[in-house]
Write a protein that holds these residues in place. Structure first.
Motif, PDB file in Angstrom:
ATOM      1  N   ASN A   1     -55.142 -93.337  62.827  1.00 37.94           N
ATOM      2  CA  ASN A   1     -54.215 -92.683  61.908  1.00 37.94           C
ATOM      3  C   ASN A   1     -54.528 -91.800  60.838  1.00 37.94           C
ATOM      4  OD1 ASN A   1     -52.225 -93.190  63.613  1.00 37.94           O
ATOM      5  ND2 ASN A   1     -51.517 -95.084  62.536  1.00 37.94           N
ATOM      6  N   LYS A   2     -55.754 -92.621  60.018  1.00 40.77           N
ATOM      7  CA  LYS A   2     -56.535 -91.854  58.882  1.00 40.77           C
ATOM      8  C   LYS A   2     -57.235 -90.877  59.336  1.00 40.77           C
ATOM      9  CE  LYS A   2     -56.771 -96.180  56.032  1.00 40.77           C
ATOM     10  NZ  LYS A   2     -57.665 -97.056  55.713  1.00 40.77           N
TER      11      LYS A   2
ATOM     12  N   LEU B   1     -57.568 -84.923  59.988  1.00 36.74           N
ATOM     13  CA  LEU B   1     -57.857 -83.670  60.840  1.00 36.74           C
ATOM     14  C   LEU B   1     -56.574 -82.960  60.792  1.00 36.74           C
ATOM     15  CD1 LEU B   1     -59.151 -85.338  64.110  1.00 36.74           C
ATOM     16  CD2 LEU B   1     -60.552 -83.806  62.652  1.00 36.74           C
ATOM     17  N   ASP B   2     -55.386 -83.397  60.722  1.00 34.50           N
ATOM     18  CA  ASP B   2     -54.089 -82.576  60.514  1.00 34.50           C
ATOM     19  C   ASP B   2     -54.128 -81.756  59.246  1.00 34.50           C
ATOM     20  OD1 ASP B   2     -51.693 -81.578  61.446  1.00 34.50           O
ATOM     21  OD2 ASP B   2     -50.763 -83.014  60.595  1.00 34.50           O
TER      22      ASP B   2
ATOM     23  N   LEU C   1     -51.177 -77.884  64.682  1.00 32.51           N
ATOM     24  CA  LEU C   1     -50.382 -76.597  64.919  1.00 32.51           C
ATOM     25  C   LEU C   1     -51.391 -75.842  65.876  1.00 32.51           C
ATOM     26  CD1 LEU C   1     -49.650 -75.501  61.073  1.00 32.51           C
ATOM     27  CD2 LEU C   1     -48.191 -76.496  62.858  1.00 32.51           C
ATOM     28  N   SER C   2     -52.394 -76.381  66.337  1.00 30.62           N
ATOM     29  CA  SER C   2     -53.369 -75.739  67.396  1.00 30.62           C
ATOM     30  C   SER C   2     -52.624 -75.423  68.814  1.00 30.62           C
ATOM     31  CB  SER C   2     -54.663 -76.286  67.705  1.00 30.62           C
ATOM     32  OG  SER C   2     -55.359 -75.920  68.703  1.00 30.62           O
TER      33      SER C   2
ATOM     34  N   ILE D   1     -63.828 -81.787  69.335  1.00 24.08           N
ATOM     35  CA  ILE D   1     -64.900 -82.111  69.092  1.00 24.08           C
ATOM     36  C   ILE D   1     -65.623 -81.641  67.894  1.00 24.08           C
ATOM     37  CG2 ILE D   1     -67.339 -82.414  69.951  1.00 24.08           C
ATOM     38  CD1 ILE D   1     -65.896 -82.829  72.746  1.00 24.08           C
ATOM     39  N   VAL D   2     -65.598 -80.220  67.668  1.00 21.24           N
ATOM     40  CA  VAL D   2     -66.022 -79.288  66.807  1.00 21.24           C
ATOM     41  C   VAL D   2     -65.330 -79.831  65.531  1.00 21.24           C
ATOM     42  CG1 VAL D   2     -66.160 -77.069  65.645  1.00 21.24           C
ATOM     43  CG2 VAL D   2     -66.703 -77.481  68.281  1.00 21.24           C
ATOM     44  N   ARG D   3     -64.118 -79.898  65.536  1.00 25.16           N
ATOM     45  CA  ARG D   3     -63.258 -80.513  64.185  1.00 25.16           C
ATOM     46  C   ARG D   3     -63.868 -81.935  63.756  1.00 25.16           C
ATOM     47  NH1 ARG D   3     -58.470 -78.793  67.136  1.00 25.16           N
ATOM     48  NH2 ARG D   3     -57.947 -76.675  66.517  1.00 25.16           N
ATOM     49  N   ARG D   4     -63.907 -82.795  64.382  1.00 28.79           N
ATOM     50  CA  ARG D   4     -64.399 -84.062  64.195  1.00 28.79           C
ATOM     51  C   ARG D   4     -65.749 -84.130  63.580  1.00 28.79           C
ATOM     52  NH1 ARG D   4     -61.202 -88.688  67.286  1.00 28.79           N
ATOM     53  NH2 ARG D   4     -59.408 -87.268  67.922  1.00 28.79           N
ATOM     54  N   ALA D   5     -66.749 -83.364  64.528  1.00 25.69           N
ATOM     55  CA  ALA D   5     -68.118 -83.205  63.748  1.00 25.69           C
ATOM     56  C   ALA D   5     -68.153 -82.520  62.508  1.00 25.69           C
ATOM     57  CB  ALA D   5     -68.800 -82.341  64.837  1.00 25.69           C
TER      58      ALA D   5
END
Length: 100
Positions: free
Chosen positions: A27-28, A33-34, A41-42, A55-59
């Motif tokens: 959840n964190k 990310l949100d 909203l993507s 994957i790009v967002r997490r990296a």
């Protein structure tokens, strides 16, 4: 409903604690990310686009969180990286490669 197989002894309290810990971390991460990337909203849906962007967002989130030189928020760090090439290169570790 999700199911899982564990090798833990049958202890309901410990199992409940482990499940809560797992979802707390999840959840964190989702909240970060949100908030910072507006992931909810993507509208990317075709092919592998949604998974690739995730994957790009997490990296990117990992790189921004790892940077301890700046005391500003992750959102501001992301903005600074978009404006300052030297900061972006520092984040990805490419500055040393370019100056070698």
């Amino acid at each position: 409903m999700k199911f899982g197989i564990l090798s833990l002894p049958a202890n309901a309290e410990r199992l409940a604690k482990e499940v809560r810990n797992h979802w707390s971390i999840e959840n964190k991460l989702h909240w970060q990310l949100d908030v910072n990337f507006r992931e909810d909203l993507s509208r990317v849906r075709k092919g592998n686009g949604a998974e690739n962007l995730s994957i790009v967002r997490r990296a990117t989130l990992n790189l921004l969180q790892k940077d301890k030189t700046s005391k500003v928020s992750l959102h501001k760090r992301r903005f600074i990286a978009s404006c300052r090439k030297d900061y972006l290169l520092d984040l990805v570790g490419a500055k040393e490669i370019l100056h070698a």
